[in-house]
Write a protein that holds these residues in place. Structure first.
Motif, PDB file in Angstrom:
ATOM      1  N   MET A   1      -1.741  29.102 -19.691  1.00  0.00           N
ATOM      2  CA  MET A   1      -1.661  27.717 -20.149  1.00  0.00           C
ATOM      3  C   MET A   1      -0.407  27.435 -20.972  1.00  0.00           C
ATOM      4  O   MET A   1       0.026  26.286 -21.056  1.00  0.00           O
ATOM      5  CB  MET A   1      -2.905  27.354 -20.950  1.00  0.00           C
ATOM      6  CG  MET A   1      -4.118  27.122 -20.065  1.00  0.00           C
ATOM      7  SD  MET A   1      -3.939  25.721 -18.903  1.00  0.00           S
ATOM      8  CE  MET A   1      -3.402  26.579 -17.399  1.00  0.00           C
ATOM      9  N   ILE A   2       0.195  28.452 -21.586  1.00  0.00           N
ATOM     10  CA  ILE A   2       1.512  28.221 -22.189  1.00  0.00           C
ATOM     11  C   ILE A   2       2.487  27.834 -21.083  1.00  0.00           C
ATOM     12  O   ILE A   2       3.356  26.974 -21.255  1.00  0.00           O
ATOM     13  CB  ILE A   2       2.005  29.451 -22.960  1.00  0.00           C
ATOM     14  CG1 ILE A   2       1.071  29.736 -24.137  1.00  0.00           C
ATOM     15  CG2 ILE A   2       3.431  29.237 -23.466  1.00  0.00           C
ATOM     16  CD1 ILE A   2       1.388  31.033 -24.865  1.00  0.00           C
ATOM     17  N   LEU A   3       2.298  28.445 -19.922  1.00  0.00           N
ATOM     18  CA  LEU A   3       3.093  28.070 -18.746  1.00  0.00           C
ATOM     19  C   LEU A   3       2.592  26.739 -18.183  1.00  0.00           C
ATOM     20  O   LEU A   3       3.308  25.752 -18.181  1.00  0.00           O
ATOM     21  CB  LEU A   3       3.001  29.177 -17.695  1.00  0.00           C
ATOM     22  CG  LEU A   3       3.641  30.510 -18.085  1.00  0.00           C
ATOM     23  CD1 LEU A   3       3.208  31.606 -17.128  1.00  0.00           C
ATOM     24  CD2 LEU A   3       5.160  30.395 -18.103  1.00  0.00           C
ATOM     25  N   GLY A   4       1.380  26.699 -17.672  1.00  0.00           N
ATOM     26  CA  GLY A   4       0.777  25.483 -17.157  1.00  0.00           C
ATOM     27  C   GLY A   4       1.598  24.830 -16.052  1.00  0.00           C
ATOM     28  O   GLY A   4       2.408  25.468 -15.374  1.00  0.00           O
ATOM     29  N   THR A   5       1.385  23.531 -15.873  1.00  0.00           N
ATOM     30  CA  THR A   5       2.129  22.782 -14.862  1.00  0.00           C
ATOM     31  C   THR A   5       3.626  22.841 -15.125  1.00  0.00           C
ATOM     32  O   THR A   5       4.434  22.913 -14.193  1.00  0.00           O
ATOM     33  CB  THR A   5       1.653  21.325 -14.826  1.00  0.00           C
ATOM     34  OG1 THR A   5       0.314  21.276 -14.300  1.00  0.00           O
ATOM     35  CG2 THR A   5       2.541  20.465 -13.946  1.00  0.00           C
ATOM     36  N   ALA A   6       4.013  22.832 -16.408  1.00  0.00           N
ATOM     37  CA  ALA A   6       5.444  22.880 -16.739  1.00  0.00           C
ATOM     38  C   ALA A   6       6.073  24.178 -16.257  1.00  0.00           C
ATOM     39  O   ALA A   6       7.147  24.176 -15.638  1.00  0.00           O
ATOM     40  CB  ALA A   6       5.634  22.723 -18.246  1.00  0.00           C
ATOM     41  N   GLY A   7       5.418  25.306 -16.525  1.00  0.00           N
ATOM     42  CA  GLY A   7       5.946  26.585 -16.074  1.00  0.00           C
ATOM     43  C   GLY A   7       5.938  26.702 -14.565  1.00  0.00           C
ATOM     44  O   GLY A   7       6.877  27.250 -13.965  1.00  0.00           O
ATOM     45  N   PHE A   8       4.885  26.200 -13.947  1.00  0.00           N
ATOM     46  CA  PHE A   8       4.810  26.208 -12.489  1.00  0.00           C
ATOM     47  C   PHE A   8       5.936  25.375 -11.885  1.00  0.00           C
ATOM     48  O   PHE A   8       6.589  25.791 -10.918  1.00  0.00           O
ATOM     49  CB  PHE A   8       3.441  25.684 -12.049  1.00  0.00           C
ATOM     50  CG  PHE A   8       3.304  25.499 -10.569  1.00  0.00           C
ATOM     51  CD1 PHE A   8       3.407  26.573  -9.701  1.00  0.00           C
ATOM     52  CD2 PHE A   8       3.079  24.239 -10.036  1.00  0.00           C
ATOM     53  CE1 PHE A   8       3.281  26.403  -8.329  1.00  0.00           C
ATOM     54  CE2 PHE A   8       2.950  24.055  -8.675  1.00  0.00           C
ATOM     55  CZ  PHE A   8       3.049  25.137  -7.811  1.00  0.00           C
TER      56      PHE A   8
END
Length: 331
Positions: free
Chosen positions: A126-133
């Protein structure tokens, strides 16, 4: 358990949108094959827009935002997922017109769910989440186009936002010389710790000369802002360079010409994370959990509780947020 805690956005008699932490009933969740107990979520700009009644994001209220979730399967009628399995869900319609992850439970279609990749914890996902993806999709597109560290600098716009800051960190891990663009001078030290070798202002990337081409400086770019900044970068690429474009924070318009494309063979690579095919999702998440995995995620995230979300959403809307807010849903 028939009830659970959730952030709910409602429209009041004065046509204002108010956010409250309240109890909801599990039976009121939408249909879907997988019921998930949410352990973590993370805040995105779409969540902020949904929280103020933006009908381009969410049509009907009351509504629970939250486009990202990681947690544990509680019920499943799909053979691909079993009770107790750790999973994550990002994008599709979650948190937009489907009840979202700023809540203790979500129910979603099985085709939206990904088994948590080995190498990532629920919190890291979730630190990654959509932004990391999304950052991963951008970097994957650049690499497959042929942009590589030996071809020169890469530039990242909106580098203090979620996609931007993770793009800086991943590109630096992969050996690129990264130029970070920001309007927040106070973020320079953090960006350098993440691997940026140069920090430039937004103003320096806003060419108004009217020239169709500029000096070639960059081998590639991740652009989250659009508008004239994207146009300026396109005019500043080396021969055979490319920009992965995934946002429009500055503007949806693109005031440019065909010259970057027909004189230098440049490419504009469009990136969509919302409806990305599952095969590509699995590929990118595997990279994020293995060869692209960041060991400095703690630098770009801070943990908050559900009660702190409304204030953080306000900061996002004011353009004052920095890094990622990891929302711990289950204590």
């Amino acid at each position: 358990m028939s009830q659970f805690k959730a952030l709910v956005v409602s429209e009041n008699a004065e046509k204002q949108y108010v956010r409250t932490i309240t109890q909801r009933n599990i039976e009121d969740l939408p249909a879907g094959e997988v019921l998930i107990k949410v352990h973590y979520s993370t805040l995105n700009y779409k969540d902020a827009l949904s929280s103020i009644g933006n009908k381009g994001v969410t049509r009907n209220y009351p509504h629970t935002p939250g486009i990202d979730a990681s947690g544990v399967v509680v019920e499943s009628t799909d053979a691909n997922f079993s009770v107790g399995q750790e999973v994550l869900v990002t994008s599709y319609d979650l948190g937009m017109n489907t009840s979202g992850a700023l809540a203790e439970y979500i129910r979603v279609p099985a085709k939206w769910v990904i088994a948590l990749p080995a190498g990532l914890s629920l919190a890291e996902a979730m630190i990654l989440g959509t932004a990391g993806f999304t950052a991963g999709l951008c970097i994957d597109a650049l690499l497959k186009y042929g942009v590589s560290p030996e071809k020169g600098k890469v530039i990242v716009t909106g580098s203090t936002g979620g996609v931007g800051i993770l793009s800086v960190a991943i590109l630096a891990k992969l050996g690129f010389e990264v130029v970070a663009v920001t309007g927040k001078p106070e973020a320079a030290e953090l960006l350098q710790r993440l691997g940026a070798t140069e920090i430039v202002s937004r103003e320096s990337l806003n060419d108004t000369s009217g020239r169709p081409m500029l000096k070639s400086i960059y081998a590639g770019a991740v652009d989250t802002v659009g508008g004239n900044i994207l146009a300026t970068i396109l005019k500043s690429l080396h021969y055979g360079g490319a920009v992965a474009a995934c946002g429009l924070v500055a503007s949806p318009d693109l005031p440019t010409s065909v010259f970057p494309f027909i004189l230098r063979g440049n490419a504009l690579l469009g990136i969509d994370s919302a409806e990305c095919p599952m095969s590509k999702r699995l590929e990118i998440w595997q990279h994020l959990a293995s060869d692209w995995k960041l060991d400095n995620l703690n630098l770009i995230s801070h943990e908050i509780g559900l009660e702190e979300v409304p204030a953080k959403l306000d900061l996002m809307l004011q353009g004052k947020a920095l890094g990622k807010s990891l929302v711990k849903i289950i204590d």
